[in-house]
Design a protein around this motif. Structure first.
Motif, PDB file in Angstrom:
ATOM      1  N   ASN A 131       0.815  -1.212   0.000  1.00  0.00           N
ATOM      2  CA  ASN A 131       0.000   0.000   0.000  1.00  0.00           C
ATOM      3  C   ASN A 131       0.851   1.265   0.000  1.00  0.00           C
ATOM      4  OD1 ASN A 131      -2.350  -1.503   0.026  1.00  0.00           O
ATOM      5  ND2 ASN A 131      -2.537  -1.471   2.253  1.00  0.00           N
ATOM      6  N   THR A 424       6.735  11.598  -3.254  1.00  0.00           N
ATOM      7  CA  THR A 424       6.402  12.156  -1.938  1.00  0.00           C
ATOM      8  C   THR A 424       6.369  13.679  -1.979  1.00  0.00           C
ATOM      9  OG1 THR A 424       7.476  10.247  -0.896  1.00  0.00           O
ATOM     10  CG2 THR A 424       7.055  12.149   0.504  1.00  0.00           C
ATOM     11  N   LYS A 427       3.202  15.071  -3.923  1.00  0.00           N
ATOM     12  CA  LYS A 427       1.984  14.962  -3.120  1.00  0.00           C
ATOM     13  C   LYS A 427       1.992  15.970  -1.972  1.00  0.00           C
ATOM     14  CE  LYS A 427      -0.059  11.648  -5.362  1.00  0.00           C
ATOM     15  NZ  LYS A 427      -1.321  11.921  -6.106  1.00  0.00           N
ATOM     16  N   ARG A 432      -1.606  16.973  -0.531  1.00  0.00           N
ATOM     17  CA  ARG A 432      -2.304  15.685  -0.453  1.00  0.00           C
ATOM     18  C   ARG A 432      -1.566  14.753   0.507  1.00  0.00           C
ATOM     19  NH1 ARG A 432      -3.741  14.676  -6.908  1.00  0.00           N
ATOM     20  NH2 ARG A 432      -5.107  16.516  -7.118  1.00  0.00           N
ATOM     21  N   PHE A 433      -1.462  15.185   1.752  1.00  0.00           N
ATOM     22  CA  PHE A 433      -0.696  14.423   2.737  1.00  0.00           C
ATOM     23  C   PHE A 433      -1.343  13.076   3.047  1.00  0.00           C
ATOM     24  CE2 PHE A 433       0.403  18.881   3.486  1.00  0.00           C
ATOM     25  CZ  PHE A 433       1.791  18.804   3.456  1.00  0.00           C
ATOM     26  N   SER A 434      -2.638  12.985   2.890  1.00  0.00           N
ATOM     27  CA  SER A 434      -3.325  11.723   3.169  1.00  0.00           C
ATOM     28  C   SER A 434      -2.936  10.636   2.174  1.00  0.00           C
ATOM     29  CB  SER A 434      -4.843  11.930   3.129  1.00  0.00           C
ATOM     30  OG  SER A 434      -5.270  12.361   1.841  1.00  0.00           O
ATOM     31  N   GLU A 435      -2.368  11.023   1.020  1.00  0.00           N
ATOM     32  CA  GLU A 435      -1.960  10.054   0.005  1.00  0.00           C
ATOM     33  C   GLU A 435      -0.505   9.613   0.183  1.00  0.00           C
ATOM     34  OE1 GLU A 435      -2.917  11.343  -3.953  1.00  0.00           O
ATOM     35  OE2 GLU A 435      -4.750  12.358  -3.302  1.00  0.00           O
ATOM     36  N   PRO A 437       1.637   7.524   2.656  1.00  0.00           N
ATOM     37  CA  PRO A 437       1.727   6.657   3.837  1.00  0.00           C
ATOM     38  C   PRO A 437       2.958   6.996   4.668  1.00  0.00           C
ATOM     39  CG  PRO A 437       1.299   5.384   1.835  1.00  0.00           C
ATOM     40  CD  PRO A 437       1.662   6.773   1.401  1.00  0.00           C
ATOM     41  N   TRP A 438       2.877   6.780   5.966  1.00  0.00           N
ATOM     42  CA  TRP A 438       4.013   7.103   6.838  1.00  0.00           C
ATOM     43  C   TRP A 438       5.263   6.340   6.426  1.00  0.00           C
ATOM     44  CZ3 TRP A 438       6.659   3.393   9.455  1.00  0.00           C
ATOM     45  CH2 TRP A 438       6.020   2.149   9.619  1.00  0.00           C
ATOM     46  N   TRP A 441       7.190   8.234   3.842  1.00  0.00           N
ATOM     47  CA  TRP A 441       8.002   9.305   4.422  1.00  0.00           C
ATOM     48  C   TRP A 441       9.336   8.746   4.919  1.00  0.00           C
ATOM     49  CZ3 TRP A 441       7.208  14.218   3.667  1.00  0.00           C
ATOM     50  CH2 TRP A 441       5.910  14.724   3.501  1.00  0.00           C
TER      51      TRP A 441
END
Length: 461
Positions: A131, A424, A427, A432-435, A437-438, A441
């Motif tokens: 994901n 990254t 986005k 669009r930080f919700s798109e 995933p941690w 990052w």
């Protein structure tokens, strides 16, 4: 039911012993080229000390690791998949790991790659990783590796060389010259013709014919010394000899972190895991679907076991110093001949084991005969580009950088890192930080450290 029927579920999968044997033989013929090709790829590179691996020992290691991994897939996974040293993965080992560490330390990272994939397979973390990495970048990674592998083949064959006034050029002089290049062109055209005609074992047949012709040319024509590359084609003194197990167990698990630095070794390990895991996932799902083994919900029977064996194959490849083993897409050839169960893999694995006695043959195959396979495999991997949404700049730009930087910088790691960081950043800039995933990052920070390693060393030393 017979013992074979009960163990491999032949009746339940609508197959017979005869079909499985035929399918297993076809898979072997389709993938046996790797026993010749993998040693040339690995032996063509030097480690940080300038050491090279032996062709004879690499051939033994490649065949042994492939046989063990494929038989494990037969017994544990009951799936019609052959496993051997993965193209792309061996390029990471040869051109990403080896320049910064010894061969033993590079193979230690291969072992760790297998361990990580096993843990991902049994823990469910594969879902998080699946994901986190955008699907478009997964396809782009495959395409980029394909272009990188193709470039390696063109360079090894002398078709592409360092330019005079340009970074690269056609041949050593700006033109195609010399018998080795002529043999490469012949082998590539022959391989393409046989492959598009769907001749079983097209790659292996082309390698064998081109190698035999190269031996004849080397004996009769004037060929510049050293122009054949690592291997000069000559008639072997014997067809059969005892296997050379000198590389077995020659690995150092954590030495690469000490020699190359924790950041560099971690990035190489991450690249191995990413490439091996997602390539295997795609191959397993695709070949299983072709075999009719995928259920109505898209699930593959015994997927957990299959993925675990794929990880074990990575460990086996590292221990044998043959690079990471993975599921081969050529297994689709056996499926096309009727293979549906692990019995086909048992046949394939047994035949791979028999090749341990024929290691002298690998020592006569020049790069001119084997390199066409790299170019053709690169073309096949390029087909994944159709799955990249080029109309969407959020994905198209990172995908392009992933693909382009692998061959242009001669580095798979650089391509993966550029793609992840760019995705990254795009986005984030668009809010669009919700798109993001941690985990992405975290991976981006690792790659930023990788690209800025010289700066970080100056700051902290």
């Amino acid at each position: 039911m017979s013992v074979l029927d009960r163990f491999f579920e032949l009746t339940g999968r609508g197959t017979t012993v005869g079909r499985e044997v035929r399918g297993g033989l076809t898979t072997f013929v389709a993938m046996a080229y790797i026993i010749l090709l993998n040693p040339i790829i690995l032996a063509g590179a030097e480690d940080v000390t300038g050491a090279r691996l032996s062709i004879a020992e690499l051939t033994t290691s490649t065949a042994l690791a492939a046989a063990i991994s494929t038989i494990l897939m037969a017994v544990v996974g009951n799936a019609p998949f052959g496993l051997a040293a993965g193209l792309g993965l061996n390029a990471v080992v040869a051109y990403q790991a080896a320049p910064f560490m010894t061969w033993a330390e590079a193979m230690g990272l291969v072992v760790l790659e297998g361990v990580v994939i096993i843990l991902l397979a049994v823990s469910g973390l594969r879902t998080l990783i699946m994901n986190a990495i955008p699907l478009a970048l997964k396809h782009a990674i495959s395409v980029g590796i394909g272009m990188f592998v193709a470039l390696i083949g063109l360079v090894d064959a002398g078709f592409v060389a360092r330019g005079t006034g340009t970074p690269v050029q056609l041949g050593a002089t700006g033109h195609l010259t010399g018998w080795p290049v002529a043999m490469f062109c012949f082998g590539l055209l022959l391989m393409i013709m046989l492959f598009v005609r769907r001749v079983p074992g097209a790659i292996l047949i082309s390698i064998v014919i081109t190698a035999a012709l190269s031996i004849l040319v080397n004996a009769l024509a004037r060929v510049q010394p050293g122009s054949w590359g690592v291997v000069t084609p000559r008639v072997p003194e014997a067809l059969i000899s005892a296997p050379h197990f000198g590389l077995l167990g020659e690995f150092d698990l954590f030495g690469g972190f000490a020699r190359a630095g924790a950041l560099t070794a971690t990035v190489v390990l991450f690249t191995l895991v990413l490439s091996g895991f997602f390539d295997a996932m795609g191959t397993i799902i695709g070949v299983s679907d072709e075999a009719g083994l995928v259920d109505e919900r898209g699930r593959v029977p015994r997927l957990g076991r299959i993925l675990t064996v794929d990880g074990v194959g990575g460990v086996v490849g590292g221990v044998a110093s043959s690079s990471a083993n993975t599921v081969f897409v050529e297994s689709a050839a056996g499926v096309g001949e009727g293979a549906r169960t692990g019995l086909a893999s048992l046949v394939t694995g047994a035949l791979l084991g028999v090749t341990l006695l024929f290691t002298p043959l690998a020592g006569v195959v020049p790069a001119a005969a084997a390199a066409p396979a790299l170019v053709l495999v690169g073309a096949l991997m390029m087909m994944q580009s159709r799955n990249v949404p080029w109309h969407d700049l959020d994905l198209a730009v990172p995908a392009f950088l992933t693909i382009a930087l692998m061959p242009f910088t001669y580095s798979i790691t650089n391509g993966v890192g550029a793609g992840v960081i760019t995705y990254t950043l795009i986005k984030a800039v668009k809010g669009r930080f919700s798109e993001i995933p941690w985990l992405l990052w975290a991976v981006s920070l690792v790659f930023l450290g990788y690209f800025g390693i010289d700066f970080l060393e100056q700051v902290f030393t």
